[in-house]
Design a protein around this motif. Structure first.
Motif, PDB file in Angstrom:
ATOM      1  N   ASP A  89     -14.259  15.205 -10.250  1.00  0.00           N
ATOM      2  CA  ASP A  89     -14.586  13.364 -10.085  1.00  0.00           C
ATOM      3  C   ASP A  89     -13.157  12.879 -10.916  1.00  0.00           C
ATOM      4  O   ASP A  89     -12.302  13.463 -11.345  1.00  0.00           O
ATOM      5  CB  ASP A  89     -15.858  13.491 -11.169  1.00  0.00           C
ATOM      6  N   LYS A  94      -7.171   7.652  -8.516  1.00  0.00           N
ATOM      7  CA  LYS A  94      -6.477   8.624  -9.313  1.00  0.00           C
ATOM      8  C   LYS A  94      -6.184   9.987  -8.650  1.00  0.00           C
ATOM      9  O   LYS A  94      -6.262  11.337  -8.986  1.00  0.00           O
ATOM     10  CB  LYS A  94      -7.009   8.861 -10.570  1.00  0.00           C
ATOM     11  N   SER A 135     -27.709  15.788  -2.295  1.00  0.00           N
ATOM     12  CA  SER A 135     -27.170  15.675  -3.956  1.00  0.00           C
ATOM     13  C   SER A 135     -27.832  13.162  -3.546  1.00  0.00           C
ATOM     14  O   SER A 135     -27.970  13.185  -2.902  1.00  0.00           O
ATOM     15  CB  SER A 135     -25.857  15.146  -4.291  1.00  0.00           C
ATOM     16  N   GLN A 142     -21.261   7.672  -6.121  1.00  0.00           N
ATOM     17  CA  GLN A 142     -21.368   7.627  -7.103  1.00  0.00           C
ATOM     18  C   GLN A 142     -20.511   7.259  -7.730  1.00  0.00           C
ATOM     19  O   GLN A 142     -18.839   7.557  -6.759  1.00  0.00           O
ATOM     20  CB  GLN A 142     -22.064   9.241  -7.645  1.00  0.00           C
ATOM     21  N   TYR A 143     -20.496   5.980  -8.401  1.00  0.00           N
ATOM     22  CA  TYR A 143     -18.554   5.670  -8.744  1.00  0.00           C
ATOM     23  C   TYR A 143     -17.558   7.279  -9.312  1.00  0.00           C
ATOM     24  O   TYR A 143     -18.198   7.973  -9.938  1.00  0.00           O
ATOM     25  CB  TYR A 143     -18.256   4.909 -10.090  1.00  0.00           C
ATOM     26  N   GLY A 144     -16.391   7.011  -9.305  1.00  0.00           N
ATOM     27  CA  GLY A 144     -16.378   8.290  -9.429  1.00  0.00           C
ATOM     28  C   GLY A 144     -16.033   9.871  -8.658  1.00  0.00           C
ATOM     29  O   GLY A 144     -15.647  10.604  -8.885  1.00  0.00           O
ATOM     30  N   GLN A 145     -16.885   9.680  -7.291  1.00  0.00           N
ATOM     31  CA  GLN A 145     -17.119  10.788  -6.862  1.00  0.00           C
ATOM     32  C   GLN A 145     -16.786  10.338  -4.960  1.00  0.00           C
ATOM     33  O   GLN A 145     -18.060  10.893  -4.132  1.00  0.00           O
ATOM     34  CB  GLN A 145     -18.919  11.373  -6.675  1.00  0.00           C
ATOM     35  N   TYR A 148     -16.832  14.126  -3.650  1.00  0.00           N
ATOM     36  CA  TYR A 148     -18.609  15.033  -3.938  1.00  0.00           C
ATOM     37  C   TYR A 148     -19.516  14.105  -3.106  1.00  0.00           C
ATOM     38  O   TYR A 148     -20.238  14.746  -2.179  1.00  0.00           O
ATOM     39  CB  TYR A 148     -18.833  14.763  -4.821  1.00  0.00           C
ATOM     40  N   TYR A 180     -30.091  13.736 -10.894  1.00  0.00           N
ATOM     41  CA  TYR A 180     -29.572  14.910 -12.202  1.00  0.00           C
ATOM     42  C   TYR A 180     -30.047  15.598 -13.236  1.00  0.00           C
ATOM     43  O   TYR A 180     -31.166  15.142 -14.082  1.00  0.00           O
ATOM     44  CB  TYR A 180     -28.818  12.956 -13.008  1.00  0.00           C
ATOM     45  N   PRO A 190     -18.892  12.742 -19.031  1.00  0.00           N
ATOM     46  CA  PRO A 190     -19.096  12.390 -20.088  1.00  0.00           C
ATOM     47  C   PRO A 190     -20.034  11.327 -20.933  1.00  0.00           C
ATOM     48  O   PRO A 190     -20.863  11.649 -20.222  1.00  0.00           O
ATOM     49  CB  PRO A 190     -17.945  11.298 -20.700  1.00  0.00           C
TER      50      PRO A 190
HETATM   51  N1  CAA Z   1     -19.884   1.656 -12.478  1.00  0.00           N
HETATM   52  C1  CAA Z   1     -19.073   0.395 -12.427  1.00  0.00           C
HETATM   53  N2  CAA Z   1     -17.453   0.683 -12.604  1.00  0.00           N
HETATM   54  C2  CAA Z   1     -17.904   1.398 -14.072  1.00  0.00           C
HETATM   55  C3  CAA Z   1     -18.682   2.876 -13.531  1.00  0.00           C
HETATM   56  C4  CAA Z   1     -20.044   2.808 -12.620  1.00  0.00           C
HETATM   57  N3  CAA Z   1     -20.631   3.352 -12.495  1.00  0.00           N
HETATM   58  N4  CAA Z   1     -18.168   3.759 -14.568  1.00  0.00           N
HETATM   59  C5  CAA Z   1     -17.559   3.608 -14.768  1.00  0.00           C
HETATM   60  N5  CAA Z   1     -17.010   2.321 -14.541  1.00  0.00           N
HETATM   61  C6  CAA Z   1     -16.140   1.659 -15.052  1.00  0.00           C
HETATM   62  C7  CAA Z   1     -15.918   1.566 -16.592  1.00  0.00           C
HETATM   63  O1  CAA Z   1     -16.751   0.671 -17.230  1.00  0.00           O
HETATM   64  C8  CAA Z   1     -15.188   0.776 -16.545  1.00  0.00           C
HETATM   65  O2  CAA Z   1     -14.064  -0.273 -16.728  1.00  0.00           O
HETATM   66  P1  CAA Z   1     -12.886  -0.863 -17.948  1.00  0.00           P
HETATM   67  O3  CAA Z   1     -11.821  -0.081 -17.367  1.00  0.00           O
HETATM   68  O4  CAA Z   1     -13.617  -2.322 -17.393  1.00  0.00           O
HETATM   69  O5  CAA Z   1     -13.655  -0.402 -19.562  1.00  0.00           O
HETATM   70  C9  CAA Z   1     -13.613   1.629 -15.634  1.00  0.00           C
HETATM   71  O6  CAA Z   1     -14.527   2.270 -14.477  1.00  0.00           O
HETATM   72  C10 CAA Z   1     -13.435   3.604 -15.953  1.00  0.00           C
HETATM   73  O7  CAA Z   1     -14.481   4.039 -16.117  1.00  0.00           O
HETATM   74  P2  CAA Z   1     -13.680   5.200 -17.333  1.00  0.00           P
HETATM   75  O8  CAA Z   1     -13.465   5.252 -18.891  1.00  0.00           O
HETATM   76  O9  CAA Z   1     -15.041   6.250 -17.047  1.00  0.00           O
HETATM   77  O10 CAA Z   1     -12.392   6.405 -16.550  1.00  0.00           O
HETATM   78  P3  CAA Z   1     -12.228   7.582 -16.019  1.00  0.00           P
HETATM   79  O11 CAA Z   1     -10.921   7.047 -15.396  1.00  0.00           O
HETATM   80  O12 CAA Z   1     -11.417   7.793 -17.205  1.00  0.00           O
HETATM   81  O13 CAA Z   1     -13.287   8.342 -15.922  1.00  0.00           O
HETATM   82  C11 CAA Z   1     -14.897   9.059 -13.829  1.00  0.00           C
HETATM   83  C12 CAA Z   1     -14.056   7.951 -14.367  1.00  0.00           C
HETATM   84  C13 CAA Z   1     -14.348  10.225 -14.017  1.00  0.00           C
HETATM   85  C14 CAA Z   1     -15.376   8.647 -12.207  1.00  0.00           C
HETATM   86  C15 CAA Z   1     -15.805   9.196 -15.655  1.00  0.00           C
HETATM   87  O14 CAA Z   1     -16.238   7.981 -15.264  1.00  0.00           O
HETATM   88  C16 CAA Z   1     -16.522   9.912 -14.315  1.00  0.00           C
HETATM   89  O15 CAA Z   1     -16.958  11.305 -15.232  1.00  0.00           O
HETATM   90  N6  CAA Z   1     -18.020   9.661 -14.320  1.00  0.00           N
HETATM   91  C17 CAA Z   1     -19.057  10.020 -13.674  1.00  0.00           C
HETATM   92  C18 CAA Z   1     -19.462  10.397 -12.651  1.00  0.00           C
HETATM   93  C19 CAA Z   1     -20.431  11.288 -12.353  1.00  0.00           C
HETATM   94  O16 CAA Z   1     -21.587  10.939 -12.702  1.00  0.00           O
HETATM   95  N7  CAA Z   1     -20.542  12.547 -11.948  1.00  0.00           N
HETATM   96  C20 CAA Z   1     -21.634  13.150 -11.836  1.00  0.00           C
HETATM   97  C21 CAA Z   1     -21.799  15.042 -12.090  1.00  0.00           C
HETATM   98  S1  CAA Z   1     -22.658  15.892 -11.220  1.00  0.00           S
HETATM   99  C22 CAA Z   1     -23.435  15.647 -10.202  1.00  0.00           C
HETATM  100  O17 CAA Z   1     -23.054  15.383  -9.370  1.00  0.00           O
HETATM  101  C23 CAA Z   1     -24.354  16.395  -9.602  1.00  0.00           C
HETATM  102  C24 CAA Z   1     -25.450  15.683  -8.826  1.00  0.00           C
HETATM  103  O18 CAA Z   1     -25.294  15.987  -7.582  1.00  0.00           O
HETATM  104  C25 CAA Z   1     -26.420  14.202  -9.052  1.00  0.00           C
END
Ligand code: CAA
Length: 241
Positions: A89, A94, A135, A142-145, A148, A180, A190
């Motif tokens: 993720d 980044k 998924s 999904q934000y950050g994916q 994926y 999830y 996190p």
């Molecule tokens: N929507 C909108 N904004 C979001 C958000 C979202 N869903 N999530 C985070 N943000 C924002 C934050 O509020 C933050 O904003 P500010 O800077 O204004 O405060 C900004 O984005 C940065 O957020 P982070 O501090 O979290 O940024 P990071 O670079 O440290 O991490 C990330 C980014 C790696 C994507 C982290 O947010 C993360 O791990 N998110 C979870 C992703 C996720 O759900 N993965 C699923 C894994 S499980 C899976 O994949 C199995 C499946 O099939 C379901």
């Protein structure tokens, strides 16, 4: 269906382990694949009696060799559950090309690799069951994916195309789209982020791996021959469409 041979990728941990065990309990002969975690695989085989085969699902030649070995030892693979998957993720700005490619190769190309290696024997036998684990994040994003979500979304298209090709040979191809679920993968999210996600799940909790396995078992049954090209969403009501 007793005695049919099933191969579950990523089948020694998490959702894959629950699928391997559910299939075994239903009378299938099961072989579980794993990619690297020797310790977990050893423990899995000791605890379940299910053999584990190490190979890289993103490597076509490795899949080919493994499927040939399994066929020589146990007979032709009749059921494949493409479950192996990873996350790398990170937001787009980044994300490295390596993070992108690793997820595409392991989560999506693996479905091609394994399906390609079993499809000819399934066609020859006039029977096959392929279930691909997609998924909720391939359905809804999904934000950050971006990696994926693209791979999992690709799985859903792959499923519908292969379902059309397999139908005339009694090979069904379906997808399960978990939400999830309580696994190492989700535990790595996190805590503050996960809390917000769980708050959006109508049933109010994470899923259990066994709840996903139950759906897979339903789709691979001999009696499920009229179900093909479908996606079964199991996500606690988090995404409906
Ligand atoms: N929507 C909108 N904004 C979001 C958000 C979202 N869903 N999530 C985070 N943000 C924002 C934050 O509020 C933050 O904003 P500010 O800077 O204004 O405060 C900004 O984005 C940065 O957020 P982070 O501090 O979290 O940024 P990071 O670079 O440290 O991490 C990330 C980014 C790696 C994507 C982290 O947010 C993360 O791990 N998110 C979870 C992703 C996720 O759900 N993965 C699923 C894994 S499980 C899976 O994949 C199995 C499946 O099939 C379901």
């Amino acid at each position: 269906m007793a005695g049919r041979l099933a191969l579950v990728t990523g089948g020694t941990r998490g959702i894959g382990r629950a699928i391997s065990e559910a299939l075994r309990d239903a009378g299938y002969k099961v072989v579980a694949n794993y990619g690297g975690n020797e310790e977990a695989a050893k423990k899995f085989t000791e605890e379940t009696g299910i053999p584990a085969e190490k190979f890289d699902v993103s490597d076509f030649e490795a899949c080919k060799a493994a499927v040939a070995k399994i066929a020589a030892e146990h007979g032709p693979v009749e059921v494949v559950v493409n479950n192996a998957g990873i996350t790398r993720d990170g937001t787009m700005h980044k994300m490295s090309p390596e993070q992108w490619q690793a997820v595409i190769d392991t989560n999506l190309t693996s479905c091609f690799n394994l399906s390609r290696c079993v499809i000819e024997s399934m066609r020859a036998q006039g029977f096959g069951r392929i279930v691909n684990i997609g998924s909720i994040n391939g359905q809804a994003g999904q934000y950050g994916q971006v990696n994926y979500a693209a791979a999992k979304s690709g799985i859903h298209g792959f499923t519908k195309a292969l379902a059309q090709e397999g139908a005339a040979k009694n090979i069904t191809v379906n997808a399960v789209a978990p939400g999830y679920v309580e696994t190492d993968m989700v535990r790595a999210v996190p805590a503050n982020v996960l809390e917000k996600i769980v708050a959006k799940i109508p049933v109010g909790r994470l899923g259990e791996a066994e709840e996903i396995a139950r759906g897979v078992l339903f789709l691979v049954a001999d009696e499920a021959g009229f179900i093909t090209g479908s996606t079964l969403s199991i996500n606690g009501g988090q995404h409906m469409y």
